[in-house]
Scaffold this motif. Structure first.
Motif, PDB file in Angstrom:
ATOM      1  N   THR A 155      -7.953   8.684   0.718  1.00 57.66           N
ATOM      2  CA  THR A 155      -6.899   9.400   0.012  1.00 57.66           C
ATOM      3  C   THR A 155      -5.954   8.403  -0.651  1.00 57.66           C
ATOM      4  OG1 THR A 155      -5.589   9.465   2.042  1.00 57.66           O
ATOM      5  CG2 THR A 155      -6.961  11.389   1.591  1.00 57.66           C
ATOM      6  N   ASN A 156      -5.430   8.784  -1.792  1.00 55.36           N
ATOM      7  CA  ASN A 156      -4.523   7.931  -2.576  1.00 55.36           C
ATOM      8  C   ASN A 156      -5.164   6.621  -3.028  1.00 55.36           C
ATOM      9  OD1 ASN A 156      -1.990   9.025  -3.316  1.00 55.36           O
ATOM     10  ND2 ASN A 156      -1.359   9.049  -1.168  1.00 55.36           N
ATOM     11  N   GLU A 157      -6.506   6.570  -3.041  1.00 61.68           N
ATOM     12  CA  GLU A 157      -7.175   5.335  -3.469  1.00 61.68           C
ATOM     13  C   GLU A 157      -6.902   5.043  -4.947  1.00 61.68           C
ATOM     14  OE1 GLU A 157     -11.631   5.874  -4.652  1.00 61.68           O
ATOM     15  OE2 GLU A 157     -11.378   7.001  -2.784  1.00 61.68           O
ATOM     16  N   ASP A 158      -6.843   6.104  -5.763  1.00 59.50           N
ATOM     17  CA  ASP A 158      -6.647   5.891  -7.196  1.00 59.50           C
ATOM     18  C   ASP A 158      -5.287   5.263  -7.475  1.00 59.50           C
ATOM     19  OD1 ASP A 158      -9.086   7.321  -8.456  1.00 59.50           O
ATOM     20  OD2 ASP A 158      -8.308   8.736  -6.978  1.00 59.50           O
ATOM     21  N   LEU A 159      -4.251   5.788  -6.827  1.00 56.90           N
ATOM     22  CA  LEU A 159      -2.915   5.237  -7.043  1.00 56.90           C
ATOM     23  C   LEU A 159      -2.836   3.798  -6.543  1.00 56.90           C
ATOM     24  CD1 LEU A 159       0.047   5.576  -7.866  1.00 56.90           C
ATOM     25  CD2 LEU A 159       0.505   6.285  -5.523  1.00 56.90           C
ATOM     26  N   ASN A 173      -5.245   1.593  -6.089  1.00 57.14           N
ATOM     27  CA  ASN A 173      -6.011   0.691  -6.949  1.00 57.14           C
ATOM     28  C   ASN A 173      -5.312   0.491  -8.294  1.00 57.14           C
ATOM     29  OD1 ASN A 173      -8.289  -0.096  -5.352  1.00 57.14           O
ATOM     30  ND2 ASN A 173      -9.093   1.975  -5.560  1.00 57.14           N
ATOM     31  N   PHE A 174      -4.633   1.534  -8.782  1.00 58.34           N
ATOM     32  CA  PHE A 174      -3.876   1.407 -10.024  1.00 58.34           C
ATOM     33  C   PHE A 174      -2.731   0.413  -9.863  1.00 58.34           C
ATOM     34  CE2 PHE A 174      -0.355   2.614 -12.803  1.00 58.34           C
ATOM     35  CZ  PHE A 174      -0.983   2.622 -14.046  1.00 58.34           C
ATOM     36  N   VAL A 188       0.863  -1.174   0.000  1.00 54.39           N
ATOM     37  CA  VAL A 188       0.000   0.000   0.000  1.00 54.39           C
ATOM     38  C   VAL A 188       0.906   1.232   0.000  1.00 54.39           C
ATOM     39  CG1 VAL A 188      -0.178  -0.123   2.542  1.00 54.39           C
ATOM     40  CG2 VAL A 188      -1.820   1.263   1.243  1.00 54.39           C
ATOM     41  N   TYR A 189       0.547   2.222  -0.828  1.00 55.83           N
ATOM     42  CA  TYR A 189       1.312   3.467  -0.868  1.00 55.83           C
ATOM     43  C   TYR A 189       0.673   4.451   0.105  1.00 55.83           C
ATOM     44  CZ  TYR A 189       3.641   7.663  -2.472  1.00 55.83           C
ATOM     45  OH  TYR A 189       4.387   8.811  -2.517  1.00 55.83           O
ATOM     46  N   LEU A 190       1.484   5.017   1.002  1.00 56.38           N
ATOM     47  CA  LEU A 190       1.003   5.938   2.029  1.00 56.38           C
ATOM     48  C   LEU A 190       1.818   7.217   2.022  1.00 56.38           C
ATOM     49  CD1 LEU A 190       0.579   3.414   5.005  1.00 56.38           C
ATOM     50  CD2 LEU A 190      -1.250   4.342   3.553  1.00 56.38           C
ATOM     51  N   GLU A 191       1.128   8.342   2.223  1.00 54.43           N
ATOM     52  CA  GLU A 191       1.777   9.632   2.394  1.00 54.43           C
ATOM     53  C   GLU A 191       1.273  10.272   3.672  1.00 54.43           C
ATOM     54  OE1 GLU A 191       0.732  11.725  -1.171  1.00 54.43           O
ATOM     55  OE2 GLU A 191       2.443  10.948  -2.294  1.00 54.43           O
TER      56      GLU A 191
END
Length: 462
Positions: free
Chosen positions: A109-113, A115-116, A83-86
Motif C-alpha cells: 500500500t502507498n507504494e506509488d506515492l 516511489n514517487f 517513508v510515507y505511512l498511513e
C-alpha cells in the motif's frame, strides 16, 4: 534495479508477519542486501519509535499498533531515507546498501506515492547537474522560465498519479511540497551561483517578481519538518534573507560576508522571528551553530560570544547538549592542547590510547568507514601519495563503525602496514572529542600535543 519486491520475499514476510487490518496500525518490513548494521530504526520526527533486528536472511519487520498518518524515516546506519505511512498500511522495501537510495524500492500500500517521493529525490541529482552546467549562467527571467517549466512538469506527473491512485489530502500535500520546495531552493541560490559562474564582484539586481513564490512558503507545517526538500529550502532561504537584509556591519567585500559572527547572529534572529514550528526551528538553529562553530574553530573569543547568544535565544533547543559539546570539544583541541585520551583497538585486538601513538613523532590521524567504499578507497590512495611526499610523518588510520571482520579484511586488501591501522572503540566518544566533521578531516599531532585538529587529508599543509 528491481522496482518490485521479489514475490518470494513478500510471501515469506506475509506468512511470518500477517499485516494488520485496515485502520488498526502499520506493517512495515523489508530486506537489506549487504547490511552495514544489525538494526533498522523507525523514526517519527526526532523520536525513535521502534527498532527491528535483521534476521539470518537480512530481513526485518515492524508491526505498529497505532500510528498517525504522515512522513516517517528509517535508519540503517549510516544511511537513512523517508517513508510515507498511513494507518492500515502494509509497506515493503528492498535495498542494497552499496547503492542505498538508487536501489531502494517500495511495494504494498502507498507504494506509488513512496516511489514517487523517491524518484523526486533521485531526479534532483540530475537537475543539480543541469543547474550548474547550464541554468545558473542564464539571466534571471530566462532562469525563472526554465525552473518553472521543470516544476510544472513534475506537478503534472503528480496530478496524473493522483488520478490513477487515490491519494489522501496529506499524501498529496507532502508530494506537492517535495516538488515545490526543491525548485524554490534553486531560486534562492540563483543570485549567488550566477555571480560565481560569471565571476562577477556583485550580485545582480533581480526582477521584482523573482521571489513571488515566497508568498506560498509555509514556515510552520509540522508535516514537512523532516521532508528533505523543505528543510534544505529553509536552510538556504534563511541564509538568503539574512544576507539580503544584513546591515553594513556584516562587512561585505566583493559580495562576500567577512564578519561571520555578526552574520550568524543575524541568521539566528531571522530564524527565531520567522519559523513557527518548534522542531524545524531547533533543527535550523542546530545547522547554524554547527556551520559557524566548525568554520570559525580557530576563533575562541568569537565562539564564546556566539554560544552565549545561542543559549539566550534557544536555550531550550532539543540539540542544546550536542551543540554545547561541540563548542567545548573545539575548545579542547586547539593547537598545543593535549591529544584526547581516547582508546583505539589494534589489529591484534590490543587497546591503545591515542596520545601514546604520538610520542616522539609527527603523526597524522585520518578516519574512514567500511560503509563508504568510494570514500575509503580515495582516502587510502591519498594516504599512499602523502607517505611518499611526507616521509617525516606517520599516517595512522582510525576506522569507525565497521565490524571487526570487514575492517581487517579491508586493511589486508589494501596492503597497509597493520601497525598503522586502528579501530575506534567508542564511536560517540571519538566523534565528540575529535569533531569528526567532515570525514575527510585529519588530525596532526606531535609529542602528545595537537598541532592542527582541523586539517584535511586533501590539503597541502603538512
Amino acid at each position: 534495479m528491481d522496482k518490485i519486491l521479489p514475490i518470494a520475499l513478500v510471501l515469506s514476510l506475509i506468512s511470518c508477519n500477517t499485516p494488520i487490518d485496515k485502520n488498526d496500525g502499520v506493517f512495515f518490513a523489508g530486506e537489506i542486501v549487504n547490511p552495514t548494521n544489525e538494526y533498522v530504526v523507525l523514526f517519527k520526527g526526532s523520536t525513535a519509535l521502534d527498532s527491528a533486528k535483521l534476521d539470518d536472511n537480512n530481513r526485518f519487520a515492524f508491526q505498529l499498533n497505532s500510528v498517525e498518518d504522515g512522513l516517517y524515516h528509517f535508519n540503517h546506519s549510516p544511511e537513512q531515507q523517508y517513508v510515507y505511512l498511513e494507518r492500515g498500511d502494509s509497506v515493503w522495501i528492498r535495498l542494497n546498501t552499496l547503492y542505498f537510495d538508487e536501489s531502494l524500492s517500495f511495494s504494498g500500500t502507498n507504494e506509488d506515492l513512496n516511489n514517487f517521493l523517491l524518484e523526486v529525490f533521485l531526479a534532483n541529482e540530475d537537475v543539480e547537474q543541469l543547474m550548474y552546467s547550464e541554468y545558473y549562467e542564464l539571466e534571471a527571467d530566462e532562469f525563472s522560465e526554465k525552473i518553472d517549466a521543470l516544476r510544472k512538469d513534475k506537478l503534472q506527473t503528480l496530478e496524473e498519479l493522483g488520478k490513477e491512485k487515490e491519494l489522501t489530502e496529506m499524501a498529496h500535500s507532502i508530494a506537492e511540497a517535495s516538488i515545490n520546495y526543491t525548485f524554490y531552493r534553486y531560486k534562492e541560490v540563483y543570485p549567488f551561483k550566477h555571480k560565481g559562474k560569471l565571476k562577477e564582484k556583485e550580485l545582480h539586481d533581480l526582477p521584482s517578481n523573482f521571489y513571488d513564490y515566497r508568498k506560498n512558503v509555509d514556515y510552520g507545517d509540522s508535516n514537512l519538518t523532516y521532508l528533505r526538500p523543505y528543510y534544505e529550502f529553509m536552510k538556504t532561504h534563511m541564509g538568503n534573507l539574512s544576507y539580503m537584509t544584513c546591515s553594513e556591519s556584516c562587512d561585505k567585500i566583493n559580495g562576500a560576508i567577512k564578519n561571520h559572527l555578526h552574520f550568524n547572529q543575524h541568521k539566528l534572529g531571522m530564524i527565531d522571528s520567522l519559523i513557527g514550528e518548534k522542531e524545524l526551528k531547533d533543527n535550523l538553529f542546530r545547522n547554524v551553530a554547527f556551520n559557524y562553530l566548525l568554520r570559525e574553530h580557530n576563533a575562541p573569543d568569537s565562539n564564546k560570544v556566539f554560544i552565549d547568544e545561542f543559549q539566550k535565544i534557544s536555550g531550550n533547543n532539543m540539540h542544546i547538549k550536542e551543540i554545547e559539546n561541540l563548542y567545548q570539544g573545539i575548545r579542547n583541541i586547539q593547537p598545543n592542547s593535549p591529544v584526547p585520551n581516547i582508546d583505539v583497538i589494534s589489529i591484534e585486538d590490543d587497546t591503545v590510547s591515542l596520545p601514546t601513538l604520538t610520542e616522539d613523532k609527527n603523526v597524522v590521524f585520518y578516519f574512514w568507514s567500511g560503509a563508504d567504499k568510494n570514500h575509503y578507497q580515495n582516502i587510502f590512495s591519498r594516504v599512499k601519495e602523502l607517505q611518499k611526499q611526507k616521509p617525516g610523518y606517520e599516517f595512522i588510520g582510525i576506522n569507525i563503525k565497521t565490524d571487526d571482520t570487514n575492517w581487517k579484511a579491508i586493511v589486508k586488501k589494501f596492503d597497509f602496514d597493520t601497525n598503522s591501522q586502528y579501530k575506534a572503540n567508542d564511536f560517540e566518544q571519538i566523534t565528540e572529542k575529535l569533531i569528526l566533521v567532515p570525514m575527510n578531516k585529519c588530525v596532526i599531532a606531535k609529542d602528545e600535543l595537537i598541532v592542527d585538529a582541523f586539517s584535511n587529508i586533501y590539503w597541502n599543509n603538512l
